[in-house]
Every structure is written in structure tokens, then in C-alpha cells.
Motif scaffolding. Sequence first.
Motif, mmCIF file in Angstrom:
data_model
loop_
_atom_site.group_PDB
_atom_site.id
_atom_site.type_symbol
_atom_site.label_atom_id
_atom_site.label_comp_id
_atom_site.label_asym_id
_atom_site.label_seq_id
_atom_site.Cartn_x
_atom_site.Cartn_y
_atom_site.Cartn_z
ATOM 1 N N GLU A 1 0.835 -1.204 0.000
ATOM 2 C CA GLU A 1 0.000 0.000 0.000
ATOM 3 C C GLU A 1 0.869 1.251 0.000
ATOM 4 N N PHE A 2 1.948 1.224 0.786
ATOM 5 C CA PHE A 2 2.859 2.359 0.823
ATOM 6 C C PHE A 2 3.471 2.608 -0.557
ATOM 7 N N TYR A 3 3.960 1.538 -1.193
ATOM 8 C CA TYR A 3 4.569 1.700 -2.512
ATOM 9 C C TYR A 3 3.549 2.138 -3.551
ATOM 10 N N ALA A 4 2.332 1.619 -3.462
ATOM 11 C CA ALA A 4 1.292 2.032 -4.400
ATOM 12 C C ALA A 4 0.990 3.515 -4.229
ATOM 13 N N THR A 5 0.901 3.960 -2.982
ATOM 14 C CA THR A 5 0.650 5.368 -2.705
ATOM 15 C C THR A 5 1.844 6.213 -3.137
ATOM 16 N N SER A 6 3.056 5.736 -2.844
ATOM 17 C CA SER A 6 4.260 6.466 -3.210
ATOM 18 C C SER A 6 4.379 6.591 -4.724
ATOM 19 N N SER A 7 4.099 5.521 -5.434
ATOM 20 C CA SER A 7 4.224 5.577 -6.888
ATOM 21 C C SER A 7 3.170 6.501 -7.480
ATOM 22 N N LYS A 8 1.989 6.556 -6.859
ATOM 23 C CA LYS A 8 0.977 7.511 -7.320
ATOM 24 C C LYS A 8 1.452 8.933 -7.087
ATOM 25 N N LEU A 9 2.085 9.170 -5.947
ATOM 26 C CA LEU A 9 2.609 10.502 -5.657
ATOM 27 C C LEU A 9 3.705 10.867 -6.641
ATOM 28 N N VAL A 10 4.571 9.950 -6.909
ATOM 29 C CA VAL A 10 5.643 10.211 -7.862
ATOM 30 C C VAL A 10 5.036 10.479 -9.229
ATOM 31 N N SER A 11 4.061 9.684 -9.599
ATOM 32 C CA SER A 11 3.402 9.889 -10.889
ATOM 33 C C SER A 11 2.721 11.247 -10.931
ATOM 34 N N SER A 12 2.091 11.625 -9.840
ATOM 35 C CA SER A 12 1.436 12.936 -9.785
ATOM 36 C C SER A 12 2.466 14.041 -9.901
ATOM 37 N N ASN A 13 3.579 13.906 -9.216
ATOM 38 C CA ASN A 13 4.643 14.908 -9.317
ATOM 39 C C ASN A 13 5.203 14.977 -10.728
ATOM 40 N N GLU A 14 5.354 13.814 -11.342
ATOM 41 C CA GLU A 14 5.846 13.790 -12.714
ATOM 42 C C GLU A 14 4.853 14.475 -13.651
ATOM 43 N N VAL A 15 3.573 14.247 -13.422
ATOM 44 C CA VAL A 15 2.545 14.892 -14.242
ATOM 45 C C VAL A 15 2.581 16.398 -14.046
#
Length: 106
Positions: free
Chosen positions: A75-89
Amino acid sequence: MLETQNIFKIHNPESYLQIEAGVNADKIQQLEETVEILKEQVESLKLELCYRNYELKEIKQELNYANQELCAVNEFYATSSKLVSSNEVKELAKNLLVEKSNKAVL
């Protein structure tokens, strides 16, 4: 005339085994000893089974905890990857706006 079968109870008063007439005392004693050994083995195996069941419960509990930890990590990695993806966007959007504004200025 009906024949009656002679049956003798073995020496151990707690025993429910019955021996036919003609079986000698030595054989009866040997059978009683074998029965006692088998009873002890059964008790020993019961204790071992109880211990193995206890170990199994502990292992299941450890697996349950490990599974919970893995779920939390996932769950942490899924949330982290979403955050990274959001930052990348966001970064990509900024770059596009900068490029668009640079083209508009030209």
C-alpha cells in the motif's frame, strides 16, 4: 448341546481385553506388556501432536503478521508511486506551459 466358550480376563483389572481359554500365562503377560507399551506410545504421540499443533498455530500467526506487513508495504509503494506519478505529471504540465508560453512569445 451348546458349547460354552471359556474366556478369561487378563491380569490387568483396568483392561477390557479378554483371552480365550488355553492361552498360557506367559503369553498373557507378554500381551499385557505390549498393550502398556502401546498405550505409552499413544500418549507420547498425543503430546507430540499437541506440540506440533501449537507450533502450527505460531507459524500461522507469524504468516498472518508477515502478510499484514506486506500489505502495508504494498500500500505504501502504491501510494508512493501515485505521488511520484502525480509529481511527474505536474512537472510535465509545467514544462508544457513553459513551452507553450515560449511559443506564444515568439
